[in-house]
Design a protein around this motif. Sequence first.
Motif, PDB file in Angstrom:
ATOM      1  N   PRO A  34      -3.461  90.097  67.563  1.00 30.24           N
ATOM      2  CA  PRO A  34      -2.573  89.798  68.693  1.00 30.24           C
ATOM      3  C   PRO A  34      -2.481  91.009  69.635  1.00 30.24           C
ATOM      4  O   PRO A  34      -2.284  92.136  69.184  1.00 30.24           O
ATOM      5  CB  PRO A  34      -1.234  89.509  68.034  1.00 30.24           C
ATOM      6  CG  PRO A  34      -1.321  90.049  66.661  1.00 30.24           C
ATOM      7  CD  PRO A  34      -2.766  90.152  66.297  1.00 30.24           C
ATOM      8  N   ILE A  35      -2.673  90.744  70.935  1.00 28.53           N
ATOM      9  CA  ILE A  35      -2.615  91.842  71.905  1.00 28.53           C
ATOM     10  C   ILE A  35      -1.521  91.646  72.951  1.00 28.53           C
ATOM     11  O   ILE A  35      -1.102  92.600  73.594  1.00 28.53           O
ATOM     12  CB  ILE A  35      -3.967  92.042  72.619  1.00 28.53           C
ATOM     13  CG1 ILE A  35      -4.371  90.771  73.365  1.00 28.53           C
ATOM     14  CG2 ILE A  35      -5.038  92.478  71.657  1.00 28.53           C
ATOM     15  CD1 ILE A  35      -5.497  90.961  74.347  1.00 28.53           C
ATOM     16  N   ALA A  36      -1.057  90.415  73.111  1.00 25.27           N
ATOM     17  CA  ALA A  36      -0.030  90.169  74.129  1.00 25.27           C
ATOM     18  C   ALA A  36       0.776  88.933  73.745  1.00 25.27           C
ATOM     19  O   ALA A  36       0.317  88.077  72.985  1.00 25.27           O
ATOM     20  CB  ALA A  36      -0.668  89.969  75.495  1.00 25.27           C
ATOM     21  N   ARG A  37       1.963  88.898  74.281  1.00 25.99           N
ATOM     22  CA  ARG A  37       2.843  87.762  74.036  1.00 25.99           C
ATOM     23  C   ARG A  37       3.437  87.354  75.386  1.00 25.99           C
ATOM     24  O   ARG A  37       3.915  88.199  76.138  1.00 25.99           O
ATOM     25  CB  ARG A  37       3.956  88.160  73.074  1.00 25.99           C
ATOM     26  CG  ARG A  37       4.845  87.025  72.664  1.00 25.99           C
ATOM     27  CD  ARG A  37       5.802  87.477  71.606  1.00 25.99           C
ATOM     28  NE  ARG A  37       6.586  88.596  72.121  1.00 25.99           N
ATOM     29  CZ  ARG A  37       7.860  88.804  71.826  1.00 25.99           C
ATOM     30  NH1 ARG A  37       8.485  88.010  71.014  1.00 25.99           N
ATOM     31  NH2 ARG A  37       8.501  89.835  72.338  1.00 25.99           N
ATOM     32  N   ILE A  38       3.408  86.065  75.687  1.00 25.54           N
ATOM     33  CA  ILE A  38       3.987  85.561  76.933  1.00 25.54           C
ATOM     34  C   ILE A  38       5.256  84.793  76.566  1.00 25.54           C
ATOM     35  O   ILE A  38       5.211  83.840  75.792  1.00 25.54           O
ATOM     36  CB  ILE A  38       3.018  84.625  77.685  1.00 25.54           C
ATOM     37  CG1 ILE A  38       1.672  85.304  77.920  1.00 25.54           C
ATOM     38  CG2 ILE A  38       3.627  84.197  79.015  1.00 25.54           C
ATOM     39  CD1 ILE A  38       0.624  84.390  78.511  1.00 25.54           C
ATOM     40  N   VAL A  39       6.378  85.260  77.103  1.00 24.45           N
ATOM     41  CA  VAL A  39       7.664  84.609  76.859  1.00 24.45           C
ATOM     42  C   VAL A  39       8.376  84.431  78.199  1.00 24.45           C
ATOM     43  O   VAL A  39       8.075  85.120  79.178  1.00 24.45           O
ATOM     44  CB  VAL A  39       8.572  85.417  75.901  1.00 24.45           C
ATOM     45  CG1 VAL A  39       7.957  85.485  74.519  1.00 24.45           C
ATOM     46  CG2 VAL A  39       8.836  86.783  76.446  1.00 24.45           C
ATOM     47  N   LEU A  40       9.338  83.554  78.224  1.00 24.93           N
ATOM     48  CA  LEU A  40      10.111  83.307  79.432  1.00 24.93           C
ATOM     49  C   LEU A  40      11.003  84.505  79.721  1.00 24.93           C
ATOM     50  O   LEU A  40      11.660  85.043  78.825  1.00 24.93           O
ATOM     51  CB  LEU A  40      10.973  82.047  79.255  1.00 24.93           C
ATOM     52  CG  LEU A  40      11.732  81.580  80.483  1.00 24.93           C
ATOM     53  CD1 LEU A  40      10.773  81.202  81.601  1.00 24.93           C
ATOM     54  CD2 LEU A  40      12.591  80.385  80.125  1.00 24.93           C
ATOM     55  N   ASN A  41      11.016  84.930  80.955  1.00 21.75           N
ATOM     56  CA  ASN A  41      11.869  86.025  81.388  1.00 21.75           C
ATOM     57  C   ASN A  41      13.312  85.519  81.404  1.00 21.75           C
ATOM     58  O   ASN A  41      13.621  84.571  82.116  1.00 21.75           O
ATOM     59  CB  ASN A  41      11.435  86.481  82.794  1.00 21.75           C
ATOM     60  CG  ASN A  41      12.243  87.638  83.293  1.00 21.75           C
ATOM     61  OD1 ASN A  41      13.142  88.135  82.615  1.00 21.75           O
ATOM     62  ND2 ASN A  41      11.926  88.077  84.495  1.00 21.75           N
TER      63      ASN A  41
END
Length: 77
Positions: A34-41
Amino acid sequence: MKTVTLAEAQAQLSSLIEQVEAGEEIVIIKDGLPIARIVLNPASSQQLPSLVEFRAKQPWQSESAGDFIRRLRDMDR
């Protein structure tokens, strides 16, 4: 939580953003790590106050906008 490869993320970014807006969390992996995580701001999910109440508190203007502007213009002369 959904996991996608970096190549998939690049190809489907718009779709992934829509999923994040719906509450999904996306993890991007590269070479199996895993290199990045996209979550809601959290700040973007705040609701702004309704303008209905604000507008209701505003006084009703008895003259037209044109008359108002003319009066302001003529006061400077």
